[in-house]
Scaffold this active site. Structure first.
Site, short mmCIF file in Angstrom:
data_model
loop_
_atom_site.label_atom_id
_atom_site.label_comp_id
_atom_site.label_asym_id
_atom_site.label_seq_id
_atom_site.Cartn_x
_atom_site.Cartn_y
_atom_site.Cartn_z
N GLU A 1 0.82 -1.22 0.00
CA GLU A 1 0.00 0.00 0.00
C GLU A 1 0.85 1.27 0.00
O GLU A 1 0.55 2.23 0.71
CB GLU A 1 -0.95 -0.01 1.21
N GLU B 1 -6.73 -7.56 -1.36
CA GLU B 1 -7.35 -7.54 -0.03
C GLU B 1 -8.83 -7.23 -0.18
O GLU B 1 -9.21 -6.08 -0.39
CB GLU B 1 -6.69 -6.50 0.88
#
Length: 633
Positions: free
Chosen positions: A198, A272
């Site tokens: 991320e 995710e």
């Protein structure tokens, strides 16, 4: 004489017979062990709109589970349950701060034996996507980064700052050679590696992602590379040569179109898909509706995308390893990482699990393995503490206090072979000659119990920065027991996560001086020394903070359970030297998971460090209680 000779002939024949059998066994074992890995032409590829593995189409049905959050004895059980649900790929982070607790000191043993975790996944029949960081977020202390990095006052985490890249390179020198042999093209189960995590939500250095990618490739990683970001991070979190993947809980068509525009004609993976959410102390327990989850999962699959459920099995933030939400406001996370996932914190099946299994069966022609049995839970008899040791009595078990004119933050204390203190508590003591207004200037990280002559007078934290110190004659001792409640794991405040007293504390607007500092990190060796200490009977009015000793005798085979301690206020629980994690009466979490493998037949020893209040009783239940709930919106 002839009978004696005949007996020895038969005896020799028997010996030769058994030696022959042994030789055949050794030969066959040697032949099997020398078999070459299965011939594999090409690994996981993303050269078209569909993934292929060894040239054959594959849909990734993944689930996240972290080896460091699940007792090793249960790795196989949880993986078998994943397999029985139709999951074909296990994803896991790698927690740098556990593997290198001190600079240059590495631990890949037992609970942290990553290679064995990956091999176990292979034995179960799962592929593996490895997410080695160095940063992992994961609601884990400092996002998995070791706190000793912060000893450098100029440290810039997750950048190409030389102090950081040097530390990452040293860690990868140890980590990557361990997993390279486990790659798909080497006969192992690892089909992909994630580059950082991320980074688009951080993005402080345009050269950093290339550094991480090269750090992996130069050390032998040759499987497919991925990046993982939310919609807003896709543009800045990517790196050439790595497939972009998405993270979300709500499917928005515009996000998918944006991903397509960035990499047309590529397979899409939701790296995710958040199956639930995490909790913070003082909040409510988050639940994500199973109907809504299934609606989104089916939509993802109907669009031909691959999916990884984060989390499939959350587990537990054992020890002091919970993370925290950002500094504005600061909110430490709870011990449980149940996450409202398809497998509960203790590995039990949920409604989500059963519904996913029904759906995923369609991708396996209805042919799924049988579901493993649920782990048996036991409600042990209630027990009580009868002995204790006040905090002030255990200072002899600690290293000699460090003395300094000014307070020193945890990370820069001269302890742990020059690596500072990472977790737990630090006791700061100084002498004063007057009372008045004590002002922390918001330099307490994160919470301090304040004592005058070892009598409690108040709490300093982010919300309370001033308390009154009673005005008494003479020279007195002022003590601040400061707890690191968990470093922030996400956002742009990572560089500002030093703990303890991070600056001056004022008494009547004058900085306090002349500190003695004790490191109370409560490592296993300290708990072992404490276990053999001279415990005292608990008086009618005990002194707090204190360590309390509780004994539980188990006559049969130990089983999982949950600890209930409603009469205790705030502290940390240990069983047989293992740190179960924090408890706090403000909730939402009301029970602590007690793994059966950490218990033993016979006498078991619990040690609870309680900060302020206790009724000394411990109860057990066969159900977890994570508190009042709130829906994830």
């Amino acid at each position: 004489m002839s009978i004696f000779t005949l007996h020895h002939v038969y005896k020799r024949r028997r010996i030769f017979f058994f030696l022959g059998i042994l030789g055949i066994i050794i030969w066959r074992f040697s032949r099997d062990s020398q078999k070459e890995a299965p011939l594999r032409r090409v690994g996981l590829t993303a050269n078209s709109s569909q993934f292929t593995l060894d040239g054959e189409p594959i849909r990734i049905l993944g689930g996240s589970m972290h080896y460091f959050r699940v007792p090793r004895a249960y790795w196989s059980d949880r993986m078998l349950k994943m397999k029985a649900c139709g999951i074909n790929t296990l994803t896991t982070y790698v927690a740098w701060n556990l593997h290198e607790p001190e600079r240059g000191v590495f631990n890949f043993n037992w609970q942290l034996e990553l290679e064995e975790y990956i091999r176990e996944a292979s034995r179960v029949g799962l592929w593996v996507i490895l997410r080695p960081g160095p940063y992992i977020c994961s609601e884990w202390e400092l996002g998995g980064l070791p706190s000793w990095l912060l000893r450098d006052r100029n440290m810039k985490l997750r950048t190409t700052y030389p102090g950081f890249t040097k530390a990452v390179s040293s860690f990868f020198d140890e980590l990557i050679p361990r997993v390279v042999p486990l790659q798909y093209m080497n006969g192992g189960p690892v089909i992909a590696f994630q580059v950082e995590n991320e980074y688009g939500s951080y993005a402080k250095d345009g050269r950093y992602m290339s550094f991480v990618k090269e750090a992996l490739v130069s050390r032998g990683v040759r499987e497919l590379l991925l990046t993982s970001d939310n919609r807003n991070g896709l543009d800045q979190g990517s790196v050439n040569g790595a497939l972009k993947t998405l993270n979300f809980q709500k499917l928005r068509p515009a996000d998918i179109r944006h991903l397509d525009s960035l990499q047309p004609q590529k397979p899409k993976l939701v790296m995710e898909y958040w199956s639930g959410w995490f909790d913070n102390w003082g909040g409510l327990h988050h639940v994500y509706d199973a109907d809504e989850m299934m609606r989104v999962v089916m939509e993802i699959l109907n669009q031909g995308m691959s999916i990884n459920l984060y989390m499939f099995h959350g587990g537990t933030n054992f020890g002091f390893m919970n993370g925290a939400l950002g500094n504005h406001p600061y909110k430490p996370l709870v011990t449980s990482y149940d996450y409202n996932a398809p497998l509960s914190e203790a590995g039990d099946y949920t409604t989500k699990y059963h519904r996913l299994r029904t759906l995923f069966a369609g991708f396996h022609n209805g042919n799924l393995p049988m579901m493993p049995a649920v782990q048996w839970k036991k409600v042990y008899r209630p027990v009580s503490a009868h002995e204790y040791l006040p905090l002030w009595d255990i200072l002899e078990f600690l290293e000699k206090p460090h003395q300094s004119e000014n307070p020193i933050n945890m990370e820069n204390l001269p302890v742990n072979n020059g690596n500072g203190q990472s977790y737990g508590y630090t006791l700061y003591e100084t002498n004063i000659t007057s009372g008045g207004m004590l002002n922390s200037r918001n330099h307490v990280r994160d919470r301090a119990l304040v004592f005058m002559d070892r009598q409690f007078i108040g709490v300093l934290d982010y919300n309370t920065i001033e308390i009154i110190v009673p005005n008494r004659k003479g020279r007195r001792n002022l003590s601040l027991l400061v707890e690191n409640c968990g470093r922030v794991n996400y956002g742009k405040d990572l560089d500002d996560q030093r703990k303890g007293l991070v600056g001056d504390i004022l008494l009547n607007k004058e900085p306090l001086k002349g500190f003695r500092m004790y490191s109370l990190d409560m490592k296993s060796d300290f708990i072992q020394r404490l276990s053999s200490g001279s415990w005292k009977p608990i008086p009618k009015v005990p002194s707090f903070p204190a360590f309390f000793l509780i004994k539980l005798y188990i006559s049969g085979y130990p089983a999982d359970s949950f600890i209930q301690i409603p009469g205790w206020k705030k502290g940390v629980a240990f069983v047989n030297g293992q740190n179960l994690g924090r408890y706090w009466s403000i909730g939402p979490q009301q029970t602590l998971y007690l793994p059966g493998p950490w218990l033993k037949t016979g006498m078991n020893q619990f040690i609870l460090f309680e900060e302020q209040e206790s009724d000394f009783k411990m109860q057990f239940t066969n159900n977890h209680d994570l508190g009042m709930t709130v829906d994830v919106i």
